[in-house]
Scaffold this motif. Structure first.
Motif, PDB file in Angstrom:
ATOM      1  N   ARG A 232       0.388   5.248   0.554  1.00 11.94           N
ATOM      2  CA  ARG A 232      -0.191   6.327   1.066  1.00 11.94           C
ATOM      3  C   ARG A 232      -1.551   5.791   1.518  1.00 11.94           C
ATOM      4  O   ARG A 232      -2.735   6.428   1.136  1.00 11.94           O
ATOM      5  N   GLY A 233      -1.675   4.469   2.034  1.00 15.60           N
ATOM      6  CA  GLY A 233      -3.009   3.883   2.138  1.00 15.60           C
ATOM      7  C   GLY A 233      -3.909   2.922   1.236  1.00 15.60           C
ATOM      8  O   GLY A 233      -4.677   2.311   1.579  1.00 15.60           O
ATOM      9  N   GLN A 234      -3.305   3.078   0.092  1.00 10.59           N
ATOM     10  CA  GLN A 234      -4.057   2.472  -1.425  1.00 10.59           C
ATOM     11  C   GLN A 234      -3.358   1.314  -1.710  1.00 10.59           C
ATOM     12  O   GLN A 234      -2.018   1.527  -1.835  1.00 10.59           O
TER      13      GLN A 234
ATOM     14  N   LEU B 252      -0.537  -4.887   9.572  1.00  4.65           N
ATOM     15  CA  LEU B 252      -0.135  -3.798   8.459  1.00  4.65           C
ATOM     16  C   LEU B 252       1.400  -3.663   9.066  1.00  4.65           C
ATOM     17  O   LEU B 252       1.717  -3.405  10.323  1.00  4.65           O
TER      18      LEU B 252
ATOM     19  N   ASN C  98      -9.176  -5.064   3.219  1.00  2.72           N
ATOM     20  CA  ASN C  98      -9.467  -4.135   4.051  1.00  2.72           C
ATOM     21  C   ASN C  98      -8.520  -4.562   5.315  1.00  2.72           C
ATOM     22  O   ASN C  98      -8.659  -3.844   6.381  1.00  2.72           O
TER      23      ASN C  98
ATOM     24  N   GLN D 232       6.155   6.093   3.097  1.00  3.19           N
ATOM     25  CA  GLN D 232       4.758   6.103   2.440  1.00  3.19           C
ATOM     26  C   GLN D 232       4.302   4.715   2.257  1.00  3.19           C
ATOM     27  O   GLN D 232       3.230   4.823   1.522  1.00  3.19           O
TER      28      GLN D 232
ATOM     29  N   LYS E 263       1.011  -1.193   0.060  1.00  7.22           N
ATOM     30  CA  LYS E 263       0.067   0.059   0.042  1.00  7.22           C
ATOM     31  C   LYS E 263       0.894   1.143   0.216  1.00  7.22           C
ATOM     32  O   LYS E 263       1.772   1.263   0.762  1.00  7.22           O
TER      33      LYS E 263
END
Length: 249
Positions: A44-46, A93, A87, A76, A42
């Motif tokens: 920047r969270g995507q 993470l 999700n 990042q 991921k």
């Protein structure tokens, strides 16, 4: 089980995968511990790319995932492991403290990408369990039956990542004018209607028989996904010494 295509079209265009190219098109959803080496990378969270756990602190993926300068900062990047749910349900993470892009990574033009391989070093070690496990490197060969896994988009029209990890069966094929290979790249083809596309750069290509990592997804087709045309993968074996060296840094 999906039927494997033994031949591919003799003519198609390739594109570079640094703009979220590469997706798994199939109906084969993974079970929680079926592919414990598979991770989502991921930025920047995507979800941006796939990857494979190869050691306690190391993930192998494609250099093209980080071709743009703004995504080369390790702070990042996060690695999601231990889950099939994009999700993160049931998974974990992991922060990245180092990004190593192979020194030979180049994009001369769309179909000529060299050195498309990268390593991520985690800030802290993985804790292995049934859902988080490393995969060993293997040797690719023509005719190998393989599987590719990833969270790539499920539609040409709507390039949105799959919420559940998916897999597709492929077969390693000889290179030709349409799918050019060399000492570090190999072609693999899937049945029409299945394959890789947006979001699957770096996805692991795994030998069904040995369970070893043969390659990582590098290049897809320009005219759309799921057309039964061959994709190019970076072979991992030629980079074994580089991987071993980077792990000592």
């Amino acid at each position: 089980m999906l039927k494997i295509l033994l031949t591919v079209s003799a003519c198609f265009s390739l594109i570079q995968t640094d703009d979220f190219a590469g997706r798994i098109l199939s109906d084969s959803y993974a079970t929680p511990d079926e592919f414990p080496y598979a991770v989502s990378i991921k930025v920047r969270g995507q979800h941006t790319c796939g990857g494979a756990i190869i050691d306690y602190r190391w993930v192998l993926t494609a250099a093209s995932c980080f071709a743009r300068s703004e995504v080369r900062s390790p702070n990042q990047i996060l690695v999601m492991a231990g889950t099939i749910d994009l999700n993160g349900m049931g998974g974990s993470l992991h922060s990245v403290d180092k990004l190593f892009v192979h020194q030979n990574y180049t994009k001369q033009f769309q179909a000529d990408v060299q050195g498309d391989i990268a390593l991520l070093r985690l800030a802290k070690r993985f804790s292995y369990d049934s859902n988080i496990q490393p995969i060993k490197l293997g040797t690719v060969y023509d005719g190998a039956k393989a599987v590719v896994v990833g969270w790539g988009s499920e539609s040409n029209e709507y390039p949105v990542a799959s919420q559940i990890l998916k897999s597709v069966k492929m077969m390693v094929i000889p290179g030709d004018a349409a799918c050019q290979t060399d000492a570090t790249r190999v072609c693999a083809a899937a049945q029409t209607g299945t394959g890789t596309c947006m979001g699957d750069s770096g996805a692991p290509l795994v030998d069904v028989d040995s369970g070893k990592l043969l390659g990582i997804f590098s290049l897809g087709v320009q005219r759309g996904c799921g057309l039964g045309l061959a994709d190019i993968f970076t072979k991992v074996e030629p980079y074994a010494k580089w991987i071993d060296y980077v792990k000592t840094i």
